[in-house]
Design a protein around this motif. Structure first.
Motif: not given
Ligand code: ZN
Length: 412
Positions: A45, A47-48, A84, A87
């Motif tokens: 992901c 984002e993370c 994700c 997310h």
């Molecule tokens: Zn994520």
């Protein structure tokens, strides 16, 4: 070696990316390179950074890359989207381009290099980009550079005003005297202009400032007194501006005298304006003889000029002899019976305490002189900019010492 292997190697894509197809259109002078992921690629992901399963692929996108043997080269890919747990569905970033860019990182960096060497119009001609694309890169690069810029107030500052366009509009430009970079550009030359810069910093940070070189310009003095602790000891009325005050007096004397002489049919001072304003060693070779002759004449202008030139010695002395030198110079100037010179000498006398601070700090605008000529160049290149914001952006781009280049954080 197959063409796809060649391009996979040249593009240094790194796993899991590989080149699947290379198409060459000789007539159109164009190469199209299709990038895909290798089978079994695993994703994270964006984002993370957690591993996430593939969801689908976004629509095909295209990035312009560096040319291949004069053929415009474009990279194509459908970027994977992952799902994700935290997310939701997110698109993986391309490793070869910054998010949202239509250029690969290499191409974007090349365009920035080109834009640093010439004006925007020149860069568009050299690289086959449009004005909007090229200018967009300048804005993006400056935004990136400013975001990365370390929060720090330089110990030695130079504050200067620069005329912008016509109609006597001004910008205040604040430079780091040691690094020779523009730190801040702000509209106008008021007290508020300079305070806007200072106010970004805390009192502790402002206490770190050791010297501020500037013109004898009350609003800048007031702003510095209001914000910088012990400003009295730190303000340095800069050599360049002090000499300019006296040079302007010389010019006034010349104009008055020329008028009187011309009425009597005497044209000795005609066309000599710039000879008197230049430092003696900067008088061009081909005008030396002419200048030597007119300088030797018994003219008010040559007396005024001699007074101006002798002041230059002041900055070469040690502090104690310098103060003494100024006293003698001041006596000479104020007894010259040359109105503008007397007035200029009195202005300097009023500001003497902060002219003498030079001998503690040795900061002058000359430190930033290379920078000033660069700013001048930006101004000339920017003559097409009717917009203040564009002008500011161009100064930060060329003179801000910023880290302008795109990088992709190594996550995906
Ligand atoms: Zn994520």
């Amino acid at each position: 070696m197959k063409d796809t292997e060649l391009y996979t190697a040249l593009l240094r894509l790194g796993a899991p990316w590989v080149v699947r197809e290379v198409r060459l259109d000789v007539a159109a002078e164009r190469v199209d390179v299709r990038i895909e992921e290798a089978a079994g690629a695993r994703w994270c992901c964006p984002e993370c950074g957690q591993t996430a399963p593939l969801y689908d692929h976004a629509e095909e996108r295209q990035w312009r890359h560096l040319d291949t043997c004069e053929c415009r080269t474009y990279l194509h890919a459908r970027l994977p989207r992952v799902e994700c747990r935290e997310h939701g569905v997110r698109q993986v970033h391309a490793r070869w381009a910054s998010p949202g860019s239509q250029f690969s990182l290499k191409m974007e960096s090349r365009l920035i290099d080109t834009l640093k060497e010439c004006d925007v119009t020149g860069a568009t001609r050299l690289t086959g980009t449009s004005w909007d694309e090229a200018w967009g890169l300048v804005e993006k690069a400056v935004a990136r550079g400013l975001a990365r810029k370390e929060r720090r107030i330089p110990p030695s500052l130079c504050v200067d005003e620069k005329a912008f366009a016509k109609h006597h509009r001004y910008e205040t430009v604040i430079c780091d005297a040691q690094r020779g970079t523009v730190e801040y550009v702000v509209e106008d030359r008021t007290q508020e202009s300079l305070e806007a810069y200072y106010r970004q910093f805390t009192a502790e940070e402002l206490a770190q400032v050791r010297a501020v070189a500037m013109d004898m310009w009350d609003p800048y003095v007031a702003a510095t007194r209001a914000c910088v602790p012990e400003a009295e000891k730190k303000i340095v009325f800069d050599k360049f501006h002090v000499l300019r005050t006296v040079s302007e007096a010389v010019d006034q004397v010349r104009r008055q005298e020329h008028k009187v002489l011309r009425a009597e049919g005497d044209e000795r001072l005609k066309g000599t304006k710039h000879l008197w304003l230049a430092n003696e060693e900067n008088v061009p070779e081909w005008r030396r003889a002419e200048f030597e002759a007119v300088k030797g004449e018994n003219l008010k202008t040559s007396r005024a000029w001699a007074i101006k030139e002798s002041l230059r010695t002041f900055w070469t002395l040690d502090p104690a002899p310098a103060a003494d030198y100024f006293r003698r110079w001041y006596f000479w100037a104020t007894h010259s019976r040359l109105g503008p010179v007397v007035k200029a000498a009195k202005t300097l006398h009023t500001h003497l305490a902060n002219i003498l601070t030079y001998f503690q700090h040795h900061v002058t605008n000359a430190t930033a002189e290379g920078l000033n000529s660069k700013i001048q160049m930006v101004k000339e290149m920017a003559c097409g900019f009717r917009n203040r914001q564009h002008y500011k952006t161009a100064i930060y781009f060329h003179c801000g010492g910023l880290d302008l280049y795109p990088r992709v954080e190594a996550s995906a």
